[in-house]
Design an enzyme around this catalytic site. Structure first.
Site, PDB file in Angstrom:
ATOM      1  N   ASN A   9      37.767  28.072  38.602  1.00  0.00           N
ATOM      2  CA  ASN A   9      38.693  29.072  38.323  1.00  0.00           C
ATOM      3  C   ASN A   9      40.041  29.321  39.514  1.00  0.00           C
ATOM      4  O   ASN A   9      39.790  29.989  40.321  1.00  0.00           O
ATOM      5  CB  ASN A   9      38.305  30.535  37.974  1.00  0.00           C
ATOM      6  CG  ASN A   9      39.414  31.442  37.697  1.00  0.00           C
ATOM      7  OD1 ASN A   9      40.613  31.040  37.312  1.00  0.00           O
ATOM      8  ND2 ASN A   9      39.081  32.734  37.872  1.00  0.00           N
ATOM      9  N   ILE A  46      34.200  40.075  44.386  1.00  0.00           N
ATOM     10  CA  ILE A  46      35.218  38.929  44.093  1.00  0.00           C
ATOM     11  C   ILE A  46      36.044  38.618  45.415  1.00  0.00           C
ATOM     12  O   ILE A  46      36.486  39.550  46.012  1.00  0.00           O
ATOM     13  CB  ILE A  46      36.242  39.524  42.919  1.00  0.00           C
ATOM     14  CG1 ILE A  46      35.400  39.679  41.429  1.00  0.00           C
ATOM     15  CG2 ILE A  46      37.207  38.155  42.925  1.00  0.00           C
ATOM     16  CD1 ILE A  46      36.343  39.983  40.500  1.00  0.00           C
ATOM     17  N   GLU A  92      30.662  39.868  37.029  1.00  0.00           N
ATOM     18  CA  GLU A  92      30.883  39.832  38.259  1.00  0.00           C
ATOM     19  C   GLU A  92      31.386  41.245  38.805  1.00  0.00           C
ATOM     20  O   GLU A  92      32.431  41.698  38.557  1.00  0.00           O
ATOM     21  CB  GLU A  92      32.060  38.649  38.837  1.00  0.00           C
ATOM     22  CG  GLU A  92      33.031  38.886  37.830  1.00  0.00           C
ATOM     23  CD  GLU A  92      34.077  37.730  38.365  1.00  0.00           C
ATOM     24  OE1 GLU A  92      33.962  36.646  39.159  1.00  0.00           O
ATOM     25  OE2 GLU A  92      35.331  37.717  37.716  1.00  0.00           O
ATOM     26  N   GLY A 101      31.760  35.965  44.399  1.00  0.00           N
ATOM     27  CA  GLY A 101      31.284  35.772  45.603  1.00  0.00           C
ATOM     28  C   GLY A 101      30.491  34.438  46.035  1.00  0.00           C
ATOM     29  O   GLY A 101      29.908  34.202  47.101  1.00  0.00           O
ATOM     30  N   HIS A 105      39.703  40.035  33.006  1.00  0.00           N
ATOM     31  CA  HIS A 105      39.541  39.532  34.264  1.00  0.00           C
ATOM     32  C   HIS A 105      39.676  40.713  35.358  1.00  0.00           C
ATOM     33  O   HIS A 105      40.786  41.394  34.797  1.00  0.00           O
ATOM     34  CB  HIS A 105      40.015  38.361  34.770  1.00  0.00           C
ATOM     35  CG  HIS A 105      39.595  37.965  36.172  1.00  0.00           C
ATOM     36  ND1 HIS A 105      39.861  38.295  37.390  1.00  0.00           N
ATOM     37  CD2 HIS A 105      38.767  36.929  36.501  1.00  0.00           C
ATOM     38  CE1 HIS A 105      39.345  37.723  38.431  1.00  0.00           C
ATOM     39  NE2 HIS A 105      38.511  37.031  38.073  1.00  0.00           N
ATOM     40  N   LYS A 141      42.669  30.075  39.598  1.00  0.00           N
ATOM     41  CA  LYS A 141      43.762  31.207  39.743  1.00  0.00           C
ATOM     42  C   LYS A 141      45.164  30.669  39.915  1.00  0.00           C
ATOM     43  O   LYS A 141      45.640  29.559  39.523  1.00  0.00           O
ATOM     44  CB  LYS A 141      43.155  32.353  40.640  1.00  0.00           C
ATOM     45  CG  LYS A 141      41.874  32.882  40.382  1.00  0.00           C
ATOM     46  CD  LYS A 141      41.580  34.050  41.253  1.00  0.00           C
ATOM     47  CE  LYS A 141      40.202  34.445  40.833  1.00  0.00           C
ATOM     48  NZ  LYS A 141      39.646  35.629  41.852  1.00  0.00           N
ATOM     49  N   SER A 144      37.396  31.007  45.220  1.00  0.00           N
ATOM     50  CA  SER A 144      37.696  30.648  46.592  1.00  0.00           C
ATOM     51  C   SER A 144      36.736  29.690  47.516  1.00  0.00           C
ATOM     52  O   SER A 144      36.750  29.094  48.409  1.00  0.00           O
ATOM     53  CB  SER A 144      37.829  31.913  47.522  1.00  0.00           C
ATOM     54  OG  SER A 144      36.644  32.616  47.112  1.00  0.00           O
TER      55      SER A 144
END
Length: 225
Positions: free
Chosen positions: A12, A148, A143, A180, A95, A14, A202
């Protein structure tokens, strides 16, 4: 929408990537999906859906949101038919960065099912996961909002309890664990704890070598498979 098999993986990005960088990673994910023969979802901004869909064959191109609207009057909304026509076959809903009211989520899941769009509905708490399970999405992404992007993964207790709660309501719902995830070891751990799938943002986009990070996470998923 093709049949999805677990364990699967969702990348993802983003809004971290767009244009060529996004296309290159999507094409690489497409290569990995074919090589490892596993399902890989790649979420992309609305304006990039068609471009990514045209460049790939094996990944499941995924919209980052859509609305419960129908063709007709309306401005500034994301029409499910447009998402589908552009090439997306899945969508993320509720989300933490784009939450929607429970009643809206219910109607949007219905609209998705009408078109054959695979739904990934997000839940933060244990109680929210149980409530969303009642709506019957194909997947629930569990999550905790506070984790996050932190590099701190969900506790084993949270993972096991959310999986058990969802499966007790609807055993056919896939349970994805996120938040995470920064290494392939996180992927292995979550799958060994019973998760049907994992997702990362990330941990890939902020890695020194995003392509290598993506490969390691997919490889970890495939090994459990």
């Amino acid at each position: 929408m093709k049949n999805v098999h677990s364990p699967f993986f969702m990348f993802n990005p983003k809004s971290y990537f767009h244009g060529k960088k996004l296309y290159d990673l999507a094409e690489y994910a497409d290569h990995l999906a074919e090589t490892y023969d596993i399902d890989i979802f790649v979420t992309v901004p609305f304006t990039e859906i068609k471009a990514v869909a045209d460049l790939t064959q094996h990944i499941i191109v995924t919209a980052q949101h859509m609305d419960d609207v129908k063709p007709g009057k309306g401005m500034g909304t994301v029409l499910p038919e447009s998402v589908y026509q552009a090439g997306a076959r899945a969508c993320v809903l509720n989300h933490a960065e784009h939450p929607i009211h429970y009643s809206v989520l219910e109607k949007t899941i219905v609209r998705a099912k009408e078109l054959g769009i695979f739904t990934i509905a997000c839940a933060s708490s244990y109680d929210e996961a149980k409530a969303i399970a009642m709506l019957g999405p194909e997947t629930i992404l569990c999550e905790p909002t506070e984790l996050i992007g932190t590099g701190t993964v969900s506790s084993g207790k949270y993972i096991k309890e959310t999986i058990e709660a969802i499966k007790n309501i609807n055993h056919d719902i896939y349970v994805m664990q996120g938040a995470g995830i920064s290494t392939h070891a996180d992927i292995t751990r979550n799958l060994q704890l019973g998760s049907d799938a994992n997702g990362a943002t990330s941990g890939i986009t902020e890695a020194n070598e995003p392509f290598e990070a993506l490969k390691k996470m997919v490889d970890a998923t495939a090994k459990v498979y």
